[in-house]
Design a protein around this motif. Structure first.
Motif, PDB file in Angstrom:
ATOM      1  N   LEU A  38      99.446  20.830 -23.497  1.00  0.00           N
ATOM      2  CA  LEU A  38     100.491  20.338 -24.207  1.00  0.00           C
ATOM      3  C   LEU A  38     100.547  21.186 -25.948  1.00  0.00           C
ATOM      4  CD1 LEU A  38     100.367  16.558 -23.654  1.00  0.00           C
ATOM      5  CD2 LEU A  38     102.025  18.071 -22.873  1.00  0.00           C
ATOM      6  N   GLU A  39     101.272  22.143 -25.840  1.00  0.00           N
ATOM      7  CA  GLU A  39     101.267  23.008 -27.131  1.00  0.00           C
ATOM      8  C   GLU A  39     101.965  22.282 -27.915  1.00  0.00           C
ATOM      9  OE1 GLU A  39     102.678  26.802 -25.656  1.00  0.00           O
ATOM     10  OE2 GLU A  39     100.877  27.406 -24.666  1.00  0.00           O
ATOM     11  N   PRO A  40     101.557  22.786 -29.415  1.00  0.00           N
ATOM     12  CA  PRO A  40     102.451  22.169 -30.601  1.00  0.00           C
ATOM     13  C   PRO A  40     103.739  22.434 -30.491  1.00  0.00           C
ATOM     14  CG  PRO A  40     100.452  23.519 -31.113  1.00  0.00           C
ATOM     15  CD  PRO A  40     100.662  23.553 -29.798  1.00  0.00           C
ATOM     16  N   GLY A  41     104.802  21.619 -30.583  1.00  0.00           N
ATOM     17  CA  GLY A  41     106.151  21.818 -30.460  1.00  0.00           C
ATOM     18  C   GLY A  41     106.572  21.519 -29.068  1.00  0.00           C
ATOM     19  N   GLY A  72      98.397  11.122 -35.307  1.00  0.00           N
ATOM     20  CA  GLY A  72      98.798  12.492 -35.887  1.00  0.00           C
ATOM     21  C   GLY A  72      98.913  13.198 -35.010  1.00  0.00           C
ATOM     22  N   LEU A  73      98.451  13.045 -33.668  1.00  0.00           N
ATOM     23  CA  LEU A  73      98.814  14.096 -32.689  1.00  0.00           C
ATOM     24  C   LEU A  73     100.264  14.263 -32.038  1.00  0.00           C
ATOM     25  CD1 LEU A  73      95.503  13.302 -32.536  1.00  0.00           C
ATOM     26  CD2 LEU A  73      95.672  14.045 -30.270  1.00  0.00           C
ATOM     27  N   LEU A  74     100.952  13.298 -32.109  1.00  0.00           N
ATOM     28  CA  LEU A  74     102.448  13.184 -31.962  1.00  0.00           C
ATOM     29  C   LEU A  74     103.097  12.821 -33.170  1.00  0.00           C
ATOM     30  CD1 LEU A  74     102.187  11.230 -28.210  1.00  0.00           C
ATOM     31  CD2 LEU A  74     102.149  13.764 -28.806  1.00  0.00           C
ATOM     32  N   SER A  75     104.330  13.215 -33.037  1.00  0.00           N
ATOM     33  CA  SER A  75     105.497  12.808 -33.916  1.00  0.00           C
ATOM     34  C   SER A  75     106.781  12.367 -33.116  1.00  0.00           C
ATOM     35  CB  SER A  75     105.909  14.154 -34.741  1.00  0.00           C
ATOM     36  OG  SER A  75     106.831  13.691 -35.426  1.00  0.00           O
ATOM     37  N   ARG A  76     107.309  11.246 -33.572  1.00  0.00           N
ATOM     38  CA  ARG A  76     108.524  10.434 -33.020  1.00  0.00           C
ATOM     39  C   ARG A  76     109.789  11.193 -33.662  1.00  0.00           C
ATOM     40  NH1 ARG A  76     106.580   6.546 -29.408  1.00  0.00           N
ATOM     41  NH2 ARG A  76     108.307   6.741 -28.611  1.00  0.00           N
ATOM     42  N   ARG A  77     110.727  11.713 -33.182  1.00  0.00           N
ATOM     43  CA  ARG A  77     111.789  12.323 -33.624  1.00  0.00           C
ATOM     44  C   ARG A  77     113.188  11.639 -33.027  1.00  0.00           C
ATOM     45  NH1 ARG A  77     110.233  18.491 -34.254  1.00  0.00           N
ATOM     46  NH2 ARG A  77     107.975  18.408 -35.250  1.00  0.00           N
ATOM     47  N   VAL A  84     104.606  17.257 -29.652  1.00  0.00           N
ATOM     48  CA  VAL A  84     103.316  17.332 -29.938  1.00  0.00           C
ATOM     49  C   VAL A  84     103.070  18.069 -31.244  1.00  0.00           C
ATOM     50  CG1 VAL A  84     101.268  18.747 -29.442  1.00  0.00           C
ATOM     51  CG2 VAL A  84     102.636  17.602 -27.621  1.00  0.00           C
ATOM     52  N   THR A  85     102.304  17.713 -32.281  1.00  0.00           N
ATOM     53  CA  THR A  85     102.403  18.127 -33.605  1.00  0.00           C
ATOM     54  C   THR A  85     101.503  19.303 -33.696  1.00  0.00           C
ATOM     55  OG1 THR A  85     100.473  16.718 -34.270  1.00  0.00           O
ATOM     56  CG2 THR A  85     102.648  15.898 -34.641  1.00  0.00           C
ATOM     57  N   GLY A  86     100.287  19.343 -33.049  1.00  0.00           N
ATOM     58  CA  GLY A  86      99.232  20.362 -32.995  1.00  0.00           C
ATOM     59  C   GLY A  86      98.083  20.089 -33.889  1.00  0.00           C
ATOM     60  N   ARG A  87      98.202  19.069 -34.518  1.00  0.00           N
ATOM     61  CA  ARG A  87      97.098  18.379 -35.488  1.00  0.00           C
ATOM     62  C   ARG A  87      95.964  18.180 -34.243  1.00  0.00           C
ATOM     63  NH1 ARG A  87      97.008  12.979 -39.072  1.00  0.00           N
ATOM     64  NH2 ARG A  87      94.679  12.756 -39.213  1.00  0.00           N
ATOM     65  N   LYS A  88      94.703  18.554 -35.072  1.00  0.00           N
ATOM     66  CA  LYS A  88      93.492  18.383 -33.933  1.00  0.00           C
ATOM     67  C   LYS A  88      92.761  16.851 -34.551  1.00  0.00           C
ATOM     68  CE  LYS A  88      94.175  22.019 -31.833  1.00  0.00           C
ATOM     69  NZ  LYS A  88      94.508  22.143 -30.422  1.00  0.00           N
ATOM     70  N   PRO A  89      92.481  16.032 -33.450  1.00  0.00           N
ATOM     71  CA  PRO A  89      91.731  14.794 -34.108  1.00  0.00           C
ATOM     72  C   PRO A  89      90.336  14.774 -34.511  1.00  0.00           C
ATOM     73  CG  PRO A  89      91.813  15.044 -31.515  1.00  0.00           C
ATOM     74  CD  PRO A  89      92.689  16.128 -32.114  1.00  0.00           C
ATOM     75  N   GLN A  90      90.183  15.447 -35.637  1.00  0.00           N
ATOM     76  CA  GLN A  90      89.023  15.584 -36.061  1.00  0.00           C
ATOM     77  C   GLN A  90      88.383  14.489 -36.928  1.00  0.00           C
ATOM     78  OE1 GLN A  90      88.185  19.433 -38.363  1.00  0.00           O
ATOM     79  NE2 GLN A  90      89.802  20.283 -37.615  1.00  0.00           N
ATOM     80  N   HIS A  91      89.328  13.662 -37.349  1.00  0.00           N
ATOM     81  CA  HIS A  91      88.645  12.578 -38.132  1.00  0.00           C
ATOM     82  C   HIS A  91      88.769  11.121 -37.520  1.00  0.00           C
ATOM     83  CE1 HIS A  91      88.521  15.437 -41.439  1.00  0.00           C
ATOM     84  NE2 HIS A  91      89.616  16.009 -41.221  1.00  0.00           N
ATOM     85  N   SER A  92      89.203  11.088 -36.254  1.00  0.00           N
ATOM     86  CA  SER A  92      89.550   9.865 -35.746  1.00  0.00           C
ATOM     87  C   SER A  92      87.959   9.222 -34.897  1.00  0.00           C
ATOM     88  CB  SER A  92      90.356   9.539 -34.502  1.00  0.00           C
ATOM     89  OG  SER A  92      90.475   8.666 -33.918  1.00  0.00           O
ATOM     90  N   LEU A  93      87.555   8.215 -35.552  1.00  0.00           N
ATOM     91  CA  LEU A  93      86.412   7.803 -34.994  1.00  0.00           C
ATOM     92  C   LEU A  93      86.444   7.261 -33.650  1.00  0.00           C
ATOM     93  CD1 LEU A  93      83.254   6.797 -35.736  1.00  0.00           C
ATOM     94  CD2 LEU A  93      84.256   4.655 -36.369  1.00  0.00           C
ATOM     95  N   ARG A  94      87.607   7.131 -33.215  1.00  0.00           N
ATOM     96  CA  ARG A  94      88.006   6.480 -31.546  1.00  0.00           C
ATOM     97  C   ARG A  94      87.708   7.562 -30.746  1.00  0.00           C
ATOM     98  NH1 ARG A  94      93.324   3.829 -32.234  1.00  0.00           N
ATOM     99  NH2 ARG A  94      93.611   5.325 -33.614  1.00  0.00           N
ATOM    100  N   LEU A  95      87.996   9.074 -31.501  1.00  0.00           N
ATOM    101  CA  LEU A  95      87.728  10.072 -30.457  1.00  0.00           C
ATOM    102  C   LEU A  95      86.733  11.003 -30.841  1.00  0.00           C
ATOM    103  CD1 LEU A  95      91.500  11.028 -30.845  1.00  0.00           C
ATOM    104  CD2 LEU A  95      90.741   9.927 -29.146  1.00  0.00           C
ATOM    105  N   PHE A  96      85.723  10.496 -31.638  1.00  0.00           N
ATOM    106  CA  PHE A  96      84.515  11.265 -32.222  1.00  0.00           C
ATOM    107  C   PHE A  96      83.779  11.829 -31.099  1.00  0.00           C
ATOM    108  CE2 PHE A  96      80.263  11.206 -33.967  1.00  0.00           C
ATOM    109  CZ  PHE A  96      80.532  12.232 -34.739  1.00  0.00           C
ATOM    110  N   PHE A  97      83.465  10.918 -30.033  1.00  0.00           N
ATOM    111  CA  PHE A  97      82.498  11.395 -29.140  1.00  0.00           C
ATOM    112  C   PHE A  97      83.138  12.026 -28.050  1.00  0.00           C
ATOM    113  CE2 PHE A  97      80.606   7.357 -30.787  1.00  0.00           C
ATOM    114  CZ  PHE A  97      79.492   8.066 -31.311  1.00  0.00           C
ATOM    115  N   GLN A  98      84.486  12.518 -28.116  1.00  0.00           N
ATOM    116  CA  GLN A  98      84.943  12.999 -26.858  1.00  0.00           C
ATOM    117  C   GLN A  98      84.904  14.692 -26.888  1.00  0.00           C
ATOM    118  OE1 GLN A  98      88.757  11.184 -26.708  1.00  0.00           O
ATOM    119  NE2 GLN A  98      87.869  10.032 -25.139  1.00  0.00           N
ATOM    120  N   TYR A  99      84.793  15.137 -28.109  1.00  0.00           N
ATOM    121  CA  TYR A  99      85.102  16.623 -28.358  1.00  0.00           C
ATOM    122  C   TYR A  99      83.849  17.162 -28.845  1.00  0.00           C
ATOM    123  CZ  TYR A  99      89.707  14.753 -27.581  1.00  0.00           C
ATOM    124  OH  TYR A  99      90.562  13.755 -26.923  1.00  0.00           O
ATOM    125  N   PHE A 100      84.037  18.687 -28.304  1.00  0.00           N
ATOM    126  CA  PHE A 100      83.082  19.653 -28.854  1.00  0.00           C
ATOM    127  C   PHE A 100      82.997  19.808 -30.240  1.00  0.00           C
ATOM    128  CE2 PHE A 100      82.212  24.375 -29.101  1.00  0.00           C
ATOM    129  CZ  PHE A 100      80.776  24.094 -28.717  1.00  0.00           C
TER     130      PHE A 100
END
Length: 254
Positions: A38-41, A72-77, A84-100
């Motif tokens: 799912l690419e930005p936009g 912040g990963l999605l935007s409702r227009r 898809v916003t293109g923002r990466k979930p670097q700061h979400s504690l709920r997603l903290f353990f899922q990503y490299f």
């Protein structure tokens, strides 16, 4: 139409997982964003279409999309729909353990791919049995894989699990999926909820030189982990050895 994951190939149904359905849907959409499916936009299908794709109620989809929008990963227009916003979930504690968590030198979140190089079945050593809280000699499965970013090897890792927790584990290395935590969730109902890490530095050995394409002498980052499920039971032990010539380990908790 953007490429969305579904549960058509899952061994168990979404309704059989221990997680709330909206959480499962949310994580699958997040993985699709992280992998670039799912690419930005990109505009997501309607809530009704998504509910049919995932086999869940519209209300479940609405809750998942709301959480992803808050992250912040999605935007409702109003006129366009869910984008898809293109923002990466670097700061979400709920997603903290899922990503490299090796980031580029500019701080960017790296998208990696893995290749499994070996798969072995044996009995737990004394050290592994202690970490997994099982009896010494109990059946285990161990696999080794190399992680690549932009086709460059940057980490190799060995992962070990109790075979009792993962019946019908893949028989061949190429059958082990890229998103292993998601595989544990979808196929065994195991959600990795916490990880205990020990981080150090070491001189690269011959194995590091082979897998990471290093010229010796060189230094490597070492990460030894024990991963725990939602009941705080140890599920997975892993040893990672990485080169940080082009990446830095980033650990963010808020």
């Amino acid at each position: 139409m953007p490429e969305l994951p579904n549960n058509s190939s899952g061994v168990i149904k979404l309704t059989e997982l221990s997680l709330p359905l909206y959480e499962v849907v949310k994580r699958q959409i997040t993985e699709a964003i992280m992998l670039g499916k799912l690419e930005p936009g990109a505009v997501l299908p309607s809530e009704v279409a998504l509910s049919q794709t995932y086999g869940v109620a519209v209300g479940t989809i609405r809750r998942a999309l709301m959480d992803l929008t808050n992250d912040g990963l999605l935007s409702r227009r109003r006129k366009t729909g869910t984008v898809v916003t293109g923002r990466k979930p670097q700061h979400s504690l709920r997603l903290f353990f899922q990503y490299f968590r090796l980031h580029g030198l500019d701080g960017s979140l790296s998208k990696s791919v893995t290749k499994v190089t070996s798969l072995d079945r044996s009995g737990a050593s004394a050290a592994d049995a202690r970490k997994l809280q099982i009896d010494e000699g109990s059946p285990t499965v161990t696999f080794h894989r190399v992680r690549y970013v932009d086709e460059r090897p940057i980490m190799h890792e060995t992962l070990t699990l109790s075979r009792e927790r993962v019946p019908d584990f893949p028989e061949r290395p190429e059958e082990i999926p890229q998103l292993f935590y998601l595989h544990l969730l979808e196929n065994y109902g195991i959600r990795i909820s916490a990880i205990r890490e020990q981080i150090g530095a070491d001189l690269a050995n011959d194995s590091d030189a082979r897998w990471l394409d290093l010229a010796l002498p060189a230094a490597v980052l070492t990460i030894d982990e024990v991963a725990y499920d939602q009941l705080a039971v140890p599920v997975l032990i892993s040893a990672h050895r990485a080169t940080t010539a082009h990446h830095r380990y980033v650990n963010e908790v808020q």
